[in-house]
Design a protein around this motif. Structure first.
Motif, PDB file in Angstrom:
ATOM      1  N   ALA A  25       0.841  -1.205   0.000  1.00 27.05           N
ATOM      2  CA  ALA A  25       0.000   0.000   0.000  1.00 27.05           C
ATOM      3  C   ALA A  25       0.872   1.251   0.000  1.00 27.05           C
ATOM      4  O   ALA A  25       0.573   2.229  -0.697  1.00 27.05           O
ATOM      5  CB  ALA A  25      -0.923  -0.004   1.212  1.00 27.05           C
ATOM      6  N   GLY A  26       1.967   1.225   0.758  1.00 23.74           N
ATOM      7  CA  GLY A  26       2.886   2.365   0.778  1.00 23.74           C
ATOM      8  C   GLY A  26       3.551   2.596  -0.557  1.00 23.74           C
ATOM      9  O   GLY A  26       3.684   3.743  -1.011  1.00 23.74           O
ATOM     10  N   ILE A  27       3.959   1.526  -1.228  1.00 25.43           N
ATOM     11  CA  ILE A  27       4.588   1.657  -2.546  1.00 25.43           C
ATOM     12  C   ILE A  27       3.601   2.240  -3.554  1.00 25.43           C
ATOM     13  O   ILE A  27       3.946   3.142  -4.330  1.00 25.43           O
ATOM     14  CB  ILE A  27       5.131   0.294  -3.019  1.00 25.43           C
ATOM     15  N   ILE A  28       2.364   1.752  -3.526  1.00 20.99           N
ATOM     16  CA  ILE A  28       1.337   2.290  -4.428  1.00 20.99           C
ATOM     17  C   ILE A  28       1.128   3.777  -4.166  1.00 20.99           C
ATOM     18  O   ILE A  28       1.027   4.578  -5.092  1.00 20.99           O
ATOM     19  CB  ILE A  28       0.023   1.502  -4.293  1.00 20.99           C
ATOM     20  N   SER A  42       1.648   4.415   5.802  1.00 18.72           N
ATOM     21  CA  SER A  42       1.573   2.979   5.555  1.00 18.72           C
ATOM     22  C   SER A  42       2.851   2.269   5.992  1.00 18.72           C
ATOM     23  O   SER A  42       2.792   1.194   6.599  1.00 18.72           O
ATOM     24  CB  SER A  42       1.306   2.722   4.075  1.00 18.72           C
ATOM     25  N   PHE A  43       3.999   2.860   5.700  1.00 24.80           N
ATOM     26  CA  PHE A  43       5.251   2.246   6.148  1.00 24.80           C
ATOM     27  C   PHE A  43       5.382   2.267   7.665  1.00 24.80           C
ATOM     28  O   PHE A  43       5.930   1.344   8.269  1.00 24.80           O
ATOM     29  CB  PHE A  43       6.447   2.930   5.494  1.00 24.80           C
ATOM     30  N   ARG A  44       4.862   3.317   8.304  1.00 24.11           N
ATOM     31  CA  ARG A  44       4.869   3.379   9.767  1.00 24.11           C
ATOM     32  C   ARG A  44       4.013   2.258  10.344  1.00 24.11           C
ATOM     33  O   ARG A  44       4.394   1.584  11.307  1.00 24.11           O
ATOM     34  CB  ARG A  44       4.348   4.748  10.214  1.00 24.11           C
ATOM     35  N   LEU A  45       2.862   2.029   9.717  1.00 24.04           N
ATOM     36  CA  LEU A  45       1.990   0.949  10.173  1.00 24.04           C
ATOM     37  C   LEU A  45       2.561  -0.429   9.843  1.00 24.04           C
ATOM     38  O   LEU A  45       2.297  -1.394  10.558  1.00 24.04           O
ATOM     39  CB  LEU A  45       0.600   1.113   9.565  1.00 24.04           C
TER      40      LEU A  45
END
Length: 125
Positions: A25-28, A42-45
């Protein structure tokens, strides 16, 4: 005890798979450029999904209207399917007696998956 639970979560509680989903999701979000703040959240999560025991999510007092509006966009773009994944995984883990703590940890991640901005991850005392 936290370390042991985190290791078991990583192996058996689907921590690795959930972190991959948050990472995707973060990459998208980073590819879409406009949603880069969502990618950071997203990366934090993803990091929180890897090691949830010993940490908690709290509301940021400085969060305002902008984070609320951004959370609505997040909910439409990625939040609903991440939350659904936590719910399904949590139910599957709660079927067994040993998996109940991991299922509860998944349910604890649902609000963060739906509404991540304006929150921060802090270590429990």
């Amino acid at each position: 005890m936290r370390t042991l639970l985190n290791i078991l979560w990583f192996i058996f509680g689907s921590g690795f798979l959930l972190a991959i989903a948050y990472g995707l999701a973060g990459i998208i979000c980073f590819v879409l450029i406009v949603t880069i703040p969502f990618g950071v959240a997203s990366f934090r999560l993803a990091r929180y999904a890897l090691w949830p025991f010993g940490y908690t999510i709290v509301e940021k007092p400085s969060a305002g209207l902008a984070s609320t509006l951004a959370n609505v966009v997040w909910l439409i773009v990625a939040g609903w399917w991440l939350a659904l994944m936590h719910i399904v995984t949590g139910i599957a883990l709660c079927i067994t007696l040993i998996g109940i703590p991991f299922g509860v940890a998944n349910f604890k991640l649902v609000p963060a998956a739906l509404w991540p901005l304006g929150r921060e991850i802090v270590e429990r005392p």
